[in-house]
Design an enzyme around this catalytic site. Structure first.
Site, PDB file in Angstrom:
ATOM      1  N   ARG A 255       0.926  -1.248   0.034  1.00 65.61           N
ATOM      2  CA  ARG A 255      -0.029  -0.022  -0.072  1.00 65.61           C
ATOM      3  C   ARG A 255       1.014   1.183   0.034  1.00 65.61           C
ATOM      4  NH1 ARG A 255      -3.466  -2.974  -1.408  1.00 65.61           N
ATOM      5  NH2 ARG A 255      -5.429  -3.499  -0.519  1.00 65.61           N
ATOM      6  N   GLU A 283      -3.062   7.078  -4.927  1.00 62.13           N
ATOM      7  CA  GLU A 283      -2.920   5.966  -6.040  1.00 62.13           C
ATOM      8  C   GLU A 283      -2.460   6.389  -7.509  1.00 62.13           C
ATOM      9  OE1 GLU A 283      -3.096   2.005  -7.132  1.00 62.13           O
ATOM     10  OE2 GLU A 283      -3.408   2.817  -5.373  1.00 62.13           O
ATOM     11  N   HIS A 302      -0.469  -0.199 -10.272  1.00 65.28           N
ATOM     12  CA  HIS A 302      -1.008  -1.151  -9.402  1.00 65.28           C
ATOM     13  C   HIS A 302      -1.381  -2.490 -10.207  1.00 65.28           C
ATOM     14  CE1 HIS A 302      -3.839  -1.265  -5.666  1.00 65.28           C
ATOM     15  NE2 HIS A 302      -3.363  -2.388  -5.802  1.00 65.28           N
TER      16      HIS A 302
END
Length: 344
Positions: A255, A283, A302
């Site tokens: 994360r 993100e 990601h």
């Protein structure tokens, strides 16, 4: 023992609850066919809100809820809409963002597919570790620049390669443990930092338990696999990044919140360390972030977790758990609410 069938004695009634735009490919045609063999699925259309008038009748009868990314919050109001609910099978990772304590207090079984999502992340991590020790990014760019063989280049006589390198794993999570297992065949010294583990357990996992600071200072490659908790926010800060030796590769597939993004960016801009960064905070980084262009950074959007056909593994695991529940077998991936504060 949870009720596995509906009150008429027939197959349990199952409904889906997720955002179909986020969950494409999770439940294959084969998985849906398997589900239909032991569940009644009156409407395969996913429920997007537990307050929808058109879903009220279905929810009043549902016994099993197959959830995924974008599932509405499961709280006391949702329970009132689903009085016959006995199981929630999440075809994705963590359920902490949408399952409230009321679900566990009602005795409803909750499972997830964390173990399935761990597989591609661990595979991605292993590949990055092996490539990092070969200094693939640097040598690619050097080869592109010189257009010559590099056999006699000084870098080829340095500590290049994977033999006897030290790998530091931060967190014995599902993914961390799977990475440790994948590292066993290699000639690595493996260090592990996890505040909840004993040295004996770490040894059984194939690693030596050390403090986080010692791991950062001693490793050639550091791979982050800790959960995102209040206590782990920015656990990798400027002080700890400074502990990394010159030329260390830092990998984050966990994360973005675990790392002080500004401090990491500063270290990477200095070119002192290398990094593989699959998750960031935010993100998606601002377009002006230097991390997009730095030659010592492999920045990916990601993708370490389940993508493409890998998503089918998530659905298959959820279907496996539902079948076990319906047939009265022990669940393999049931969530223990007592451990929620320690897991991702």
């Amino acid at each position: 023992m949870h009720e596995a069938r509906n009150r008429t004695g027939g197959k349990p009634i199952l409904a889906f609850a997720h955002d179909p735009s986020l969950t494409r490919g999770v439940y294959s045609d084969a998985a849906l066919a398997r589900l239909s063999a032991f569940c009644d699925i009156p409407n395969p259309r996913p429920v997007r809100s537990f307050e929808e008038a058109e879903s009220r009748e279905l929810l009043s009868k549902v016994n099993i809820l197959a959830t995924g990314w974008g599932c509405p919050r499961l709280d006391l109001a949702a329970l009132r809409a689903m009085p016959k609910l006995t199981m929630v099978a999440h075809g994705a990772g963590t359920v902490k963002s949408f399952v409230s304590p009321a679900i566990y207090e009602a005795g409803i079984a909750v499972t997830n597919a964390v173990a399935a999502n761990a597989v591609p992340v661990a595979e991605f991590t292993l590949a990055c570790i092996l490539l990092a020790n070969k200094r693939v990014l640097f040598l690619r760019d050097l080869y592109r620049e010189t257009r010559q063989g590099l056999q006699r280049h000084p870098v080829m006589e340095s500590s290049l390669g994977n033999y006897r390198k030290t790998i530091g794993i931060v967190g014995a999570s599902h993914i961390g443990r799977l990475v440790l297992d994948l590292l066993r065949p290699f000639d690595f010294a493996v260090l592990l930092a996890d505040p909840y583990l004993s040295p004996d357990v770490a040894k059984d996992l194939g690693a030596k338990l050390v403090s986080l600071d010692d791991l950062l200072a001693q490793s050639d490659v550091v791979s982050l696999h800790a959960p995102a908790l209040a206590s782990t926010r920015h656990m990798i800060d400027a002080r700890r990044l400074a502990l990394l030796g010159d030329g260390t590769t830092f990998i984050n597939t966990a994360r973005g919140s675990l790392v002080d993004q500004d401090a990491l960016t500063a270290e990477l801009v200095s070119r002192r360390i290398d990094a593989v960064i699959d998750v960031t905070e935010p993100e998606v980084l601002p377009a002006a972030s230097p991390l997009y262009d730095l030659p010592n950074v492999l920045l990916t959007p990601h993708i370490a977790g389940a993508v493409g056909m890998e998503r089918e593994r998530l659905g298959d695991m959820a279907v496996d758990e539902i079948e076990r529940f319906v047939t009265g077998q022990p669940l393999r991936h049931a969530i223990d609410p007592a451990l929620l504060e320690k897991i991702a």
